[in-house]
Design a protein around this motif. Structure first.
Motif, PDB file in Angstrom:
ATOM      1  N   PRO A 222       0.831  -1.209   0.000  1.00 26.19           N
ATOM      2  CA  PRO A 222       0.000   0.000   0.000  1.00 26.19           C
ATOM      3  C   PRO A 222       0.864   1.258   0.000  1.00 26.19           C
ATOM      4  O   PRO A 222       1.992   1.262   0.514  1.00 26.19           O
ATOM      5  N   GLU A 223       0.315   2.321  -0.557  1.00 27.58           N
ATOM      6  CA  GLU A 223       1.067   3.577  -0.663  1.00 27.58           C
ATOM      7  C   GLU A 223       1.489   4.134   0.689  1.00 27.58           C
ATOM      8  O   GLU A 223       2.503   4.830   0.792  1.00 27.58           O
ATOM      9  N   ASP A 224       0.705   3.856   1.744  1.00 31.30           N
ATOM     10  CA  ASP A 224       1.011   4.428   3.055  1.00 31.30           C
ATOM     11  C   ASP A 224       1.918   3.527   3.897  1.00 31.30           C
ATOM     12  O   ASP A 224       2.097   3.761   5.094  1.00 31.30           O
ATOM     13  N   THR A 225       2.514   2.496   3.283  1.00 35.20           N
ATOM     14  CA  THR A 225       3.457   1.640   4.012  1.00 35.20           C
ATOM     15  C   THR A 225       4.637   2.477   4.504  1.00 35.20           C
ATOM     16  O   THR A 225       5.263   3.197   3.719  1.00 35.20           O
ATOM     17  N   PRO A 226       4.971   2.420   5.795  1.00 32.11           N
ATOM     18  CA  PRO A 226       6.105   3.211   6.297  1.00 32.11           C
ATOM     19  C   PRO A 226       7.413   2.799   5.621  1.00 32.11           C
ATOM     20  O   PRO A 226       7.643   1.621   5.351  1.00 32.11           O
ATOM     21  N   ALA A 227       8.256   3.780   5.361  1.00 29.64           N
ATOM     22  CA  ALA A 227       9.583   3.534   4.778  1.00 29.64           C
ATOM     23  C   ALA A 227      10.629   4.143   5.703  1.00 29.64           C
ATOM     24  O   ALA A 227      10.636   5.365   5.921  1.00 29.64           O
ATOM     25  N   PRO A 228      11.526   3.341   6.268  1.00 35.22           N
ATOM     26  CA  PRO A 228      12.533   3.869   7.189  1.00 35.22           C
ATOM     27  C   PRO A 228      13.603   4.676   6.461  1.00 35.22           C
ATOM     28  O   PRO A 228      13.788   4.531   5.254  1.00 35.22           O
ATOM     29  N   VAL A 229      14.306   5.514   7.218  1.00 39.10           N
ATOM     30  CA  VAL A 229      15.452   6.216   6.625  1.00 39.10           C
ATOM     31  C   VAL A 229      16.509   5.173   6.285  1.00 39.10           C
ATOM     32  O   VAL A 229      16.646   4.151   6.961  1.00 39.10           O
ATOM     33  N   ARG A 230      17.237   5.418   5.213  1.00 41.34           N
ATOM     34  CA  ARG A 230      18.312   4.521   4.802  1.00 41.34           C
ATOM     35  C   ARG A 230      19.447   5.342   4.214  1.00 41.34           C
ATOM     36  O   ARG A 230      19.216   6.356   3.531  1.00 41.34           O
ATOM     37  N   PHE A 231      20.678   4.885   4.459  1.00 39.76           N
ATOM     38  CA  PHE A 231      21.864   5.462   3.832  1.00 39.76           C
ATOM     39  C   PHE A 231      22.325   4.496   2.742  1.00 39.76           C
ATOM     40  O   PHE A 231      22.605   3.331   3.009  1.00 39.76           O
ATOM     41  N   LEU A 232      22.385   4.991   1.509  1.00 45.42           N
ATOM     42  CA  LEU A 232      22.783   4.171   0.371  1.00 45.42           C
ATOM     43  C   LEU A 232      24.162   4.597  -0.121  1.00 45.42           C
ATOM     44  O   LEU A 232      24.508   5.775  -0.078  1.00 45.42           O
ATOM     45  N   PRO A 233      24.937   3.661  -0.641  1.00 44.52           N
ATOM     46  CA  PRO A 233      26.303   3.975  -1.079  1.00 44.52           C
ATOM     47  C   PRO A 233      26.331   4.621  -2.458  1.00 44.52           C
ATOM     48  O   PRO A 233      25.313   4.749  -3.135  1.00 44.52           O
ATOM     49  N   ASP A 234      27.521   5.017  -2.866  1.00 43.88           N
ATOM     50  CA  ASP A 234      27.744   5.500  -4.231  1.00 43.88           C
ATOM     51  C   ASP A 234      27.189   4.477  -5.225  1.00 43.88           C
ATOM     52  O   ASP A 234      27.324   3.267  -5.026  1.00 43.88           O
ATOM     53  N   TYR A 235      26.600   4.974  -6.291  1.00 40.88           N
ATOM     54  CA  TYR A 235      26.141   4.137  -7.408  1.00 40.88           C
ATOM     55  C   TYR A 235      25.079   3.099  -7.020  1.00 40.88           C
ATOM     56  O   TYR A 235      24.984   2.050  -7.644  1.00 40.88           O
ATOM     57  N   ASP A 236      24.279   3.359  -6.008  1.00 36.29           N
ATOM     58  CA  ASP A 236      23.353   2.311  -5.581  1.00 36.29           C
ATOM     59  C   ASP A 236      22.350   1.959  -6.678  1.00 36.29           C
ATOM     60  O   ASP A 236      21.892   2.813  -7.443  1.00 36.29           O
TER      61      ASP A 236
ATOM     62  N   ALA B 220      26.866   9.092  -2.714  1.00 43.01           N
ATOM     63  CA  ALA B 220      26.019   8.395  -1.749  1.00 43.01           C
ATOM     64  C   ALA B 220      24.867   9.296  -1.323  1.00 43.01           C
ATOM     65  O   ALA B 220      25.038  10.507  -1.156  1.00 43.01           O
ATOM     66  N   VAL B 221      23.688   8.694  -1.133  1.00 45.12           N
ATOM     67  CA  VAL B 221      22.495   9.454  -0.785  1.00 45.12           C
ATOM     68  C   VAL B 221      21.815   8.832   0.430  1.00 45.12           C
ATOM     69  O   VAL B 221      22.054   7.672   0.771  1.00 45.12           O
ATOM     70  N   PHE B 222      20.956   9.618   1.080  1.00 43.64           N
ATOM     71  CA  PHE B 222      20.109   9.053   2.127  1.00 43.64           C
ATOM     72  C   PHE B 222      18.653   9.240   1.745  1.00 43.64           C
ATOM     73  O   PHE B 222      18.293  10.158   1.006  1.00 43.64           O
ATOM     74  N   LEU B 223      17.825   8.319   2.221  1.00 45.80           N
ATOM     75  CA  LEU B 223      16.403   8.315   1.938  1.00 45.80           C
ATOM     76  C   LEU B 223      15.617   8.736   3.172  1.00 45.80           C
ATOM     77  O   LEU B 223      15.927   8.311   4.296  1.00 45.80           O
ATOM     78  N   VAL B 224      14.605   9.549   2.959  1.00 45.80           N
ATOM     79  CA  VAL B 224      13.613   9.879   3.987  1.00 45.80           C
ATOM     80  C   VAL B 224      12.249   9.606   3.378  1.00 45.80           C
ATOM     81  O   VAL B 224      11.950  10.109   2.285  1.00 45.80           O
ATOM     82  N   ASP B 225      11.464   8.800   4.050  1.00 44.76           N
ATOM     83  CA  ASP B 225      10.156   8.379   3.530  1.00 44.76           C
ATOM     84  C   ASP B 225      10.277   7.800   2.124  1.00 44.76           C
ATOM     85  O   ASP B 225       9.455   8.042   1.253  1.00 44.76           O
ATOM     86  N   GLY B 226      11.349   7.052   1.910  1.00 41.88           N
ATOM     87  CA  GLY B 226      11.495   6.315   0.670  1.00 41.88           C
ATOM     88  C   GLY B 226      12.037   7.088  -0.515  1.00 41.88           C
ATOM     89  O   GLY B 226      12.164   6.531  -1.604  1.00 41.88           O
ATOM     90  N   ARG B 227      12.367   8.361  -0.333  1.00 40.42           N
ATOM     91  CA  ARG B 227      12.854   9.165  -1.448  1.00 40.42           C
ATOM     92  C   ARG B 227      14.181   9.828  -1.086  1.00 40.42           C
ATOM     93  O   ARG B 227      14.467  10.083   0.078  1.00 40.42           O
ATOM     94  N   VAL B 228      14.979  10.083  -2.120  1.00 39.11           N
ATOM     95  CA  VAL B 228      16.271  10.724  -1.901  1.00 39.11           C
ATOM     96  C   VAL B 228      16.049  12.096  -1.263  1.00 39.11           C
ATOM     97  O   VAL B 228      15.259  12.903  -1.749  1.00 39.11           O
ATOM     98  N   ALA B 229      16.750  12.332  -0.154  1.00 35.19           N
ATOM     99  CA  ALA B 229      16.573  13.591   0.576  1.00 35.19           C
ATOM    100  C   ALA B 229      17.876  14.345   0.773  1.00 35.19           C
ATOM    101  O   ALA B 229      17.876  15.451   1.316  1.00 35.19           O
ATOM    102  N   GLY B 230      19.010  13.751   0.331  1.00 39.74           N
ATOM    103  CA  GLY B 230      20.277  14.454   0.474  1.00 39.74           C
ATOM    104  C   GLY B 230      21.464  13.540   0.214  1.00 39.74           C
ATOM    105  O   GLY B 230      21.309  12.345  -0.067  1.00 39.74           O
ATOM    106  N   LEU B 231      22.650  14.140   0.307  1.00 44.35           N
ATOM    107  CA  LEU B 231      23.910  13.431   0.122  1.00 44.35           C
ATOM    108  C   LEU B 231      24.559  13.181   1.482  1.00 44.35           C
ATOM    109  O   LEU B 231      24.295  13.897   2.450  1.00 44.35           O
TER     110      LEU B 231
END
Length: 367
Positions: free
Chosen positions: A260-274, A304-315
């Protein structure tokens, strides 16, 4: 029945689920790498962090041991870039990419490629690389010695694209491979021949399971192989179809998760070229076009980027000063306190993974 339309938010949650980013999963390392159809591995470190962000209890030595056992390999695959693959998948799919890699070689070298005697070049390089692992400085020097007057860089690039080569891991390294790893022939390293089946339709099903719902153009972007319409048609009866908000046809495997669209998405740190960032023609399900521009450096490195609510929110990046390690977040916009707190907690965990000998850890936010 009208075709169901999937919103950008629905595609976001589906993709996060396929990419093991809604929750850390209980999978073996090899199974996770195969599910993801490989991990981008331009540098040695990113696959480790990519797996840590996706799997429960992942430890560095798990990946390194599998590479030393030859269960996992690093070699040139999708888009002509280096990926971490299972040995099984490398052998199965490497030859499928051969026409794309040949075209990529000509596209990069252009008229320089016309000066190369490719059969003679590969006949010279192959036994040299089979004899022992070689860095590409060694390969280029050897080729220049045996092809007087040749274009050293062009010869090296053609060899890298056209021969199926594996980067050889080494014992005792933090990230499994040195910065200037040696290459050797894949078939010799693995003791098995490449599969020569040129049918891309099984790979369609694998791609959709890891990145769907998606368009034909999305898979072409991920793989570098064009065209793929015929491969999709071959398995079309095994697929379900949707449309996105721009009315494009999206294909998917029926039983893949579409939360479902409202499924919670945790913050995540992704590496270069993820994988999450590079695997669709239209990437707005996870990152805006403006943010994408900010992610690339002058030498085309994808930061490398980090995700907030499933979307890229910064480097993000790390800084090390003696025994202190700091993770620096550079948000693309304002962050609410709950997001900052979650990023701080997750960022400290990242540092414990990447900088285990640091005695002081900190997470800071910069504009």
């Amino acid at each position: 029945m009208p075709t169901e339309v999937l919103s950008s938010q629905a595609l976001n949650r589906a993709t996060l689920a396929r990419q093991l980013l809604l929750t850390r999963e209980k999978l073996t390392v090899t199974r996770a790498v195969e599910h993801l159809v490989g991990l981008q591995a331009q540098l040695a470190r990113p696959p480790y962090l990519a797996l840590w962000s996706r799997l429960q209890g992942f430890q560095r030595e798990q990946l390194t041991k599998l590479a030393l056992k030859k269960d996992l390999v690093r070699g040139t695959m999708m888009r002509g870039t280096i990926h971490l693959m299972s040995a099984k998948d490398y052998l199965r799919y490497r030859d499928l990419y051969r026409p794309m890699l040949t075209a990529a070689m000509h596209g990069v070298l252009r008229e320089r490629a016309t000066t190369l005697d490719v059969p003679a070049l590969l006949a010279t390089a192959k036994p040299f690389l089979d004899e022992a692992p070689r860095t590409f400085e060694e390969v280029r020097a050897y080729l220049l010695q045996h092809h007087v007057g040749g274009d050293e860089r062009a010869m090296g690039f053609a060899t890298r694209m056209l021969l199926p080569l594996i980067q050889v891991p080494e014992q005792g390294l933090d990230w499994g491979w040195p910065g200037n790893a040696g290459f050797t022939l894949a078939e010799s390293w693995l003791g098995r021949p490449l599969d020569t089946d040129d049918d891309a339709s099984p790979l369609v099903l694998r791609y959709l399971a890891a990145f769907g719902p998606a368009t034909v153009a999305d898979m072409q972007t991920w793989s570098g192989i064009k065209p793929l319409k015929a491969a999709f048609e071959k398995v079309r009866e095994q697929l379900v179809e949707f449309r996105d908000e721009k009315k494009r046809v999206l294909f998917d495997v029926p039983k893949a998760p579409r939360p479902p669209e409202d499924t919670p998405a945790p913050v995540r740190f992704l590496p270069d070229y993820d994988n999450l960032i590079l695997s669709h023609a239209d990437r707005t399900r996870v990152v805006t076009d403006e943010q994408r521009k900010a992610m690339y450096t002058g030498n085309l490195r994808v930061q490398a980027v980090f995700l907030v609510d499933g979307r890229v929110a910064g480097l993000w990046s790390t800084e090390r000063k003696k025994a202190s390690a700091t993770l620096v977040c550079k948000p693309f916009g304002p962050l609410k306190k709950p997001a900052r707190d979650a990023l701080t907690q997750e960022g400290e965990a990242v540092l414990r993974f990447t900088e285990p000998d640091a005695t002081t850890l900190a997470v800071k936010f910069e504009k």
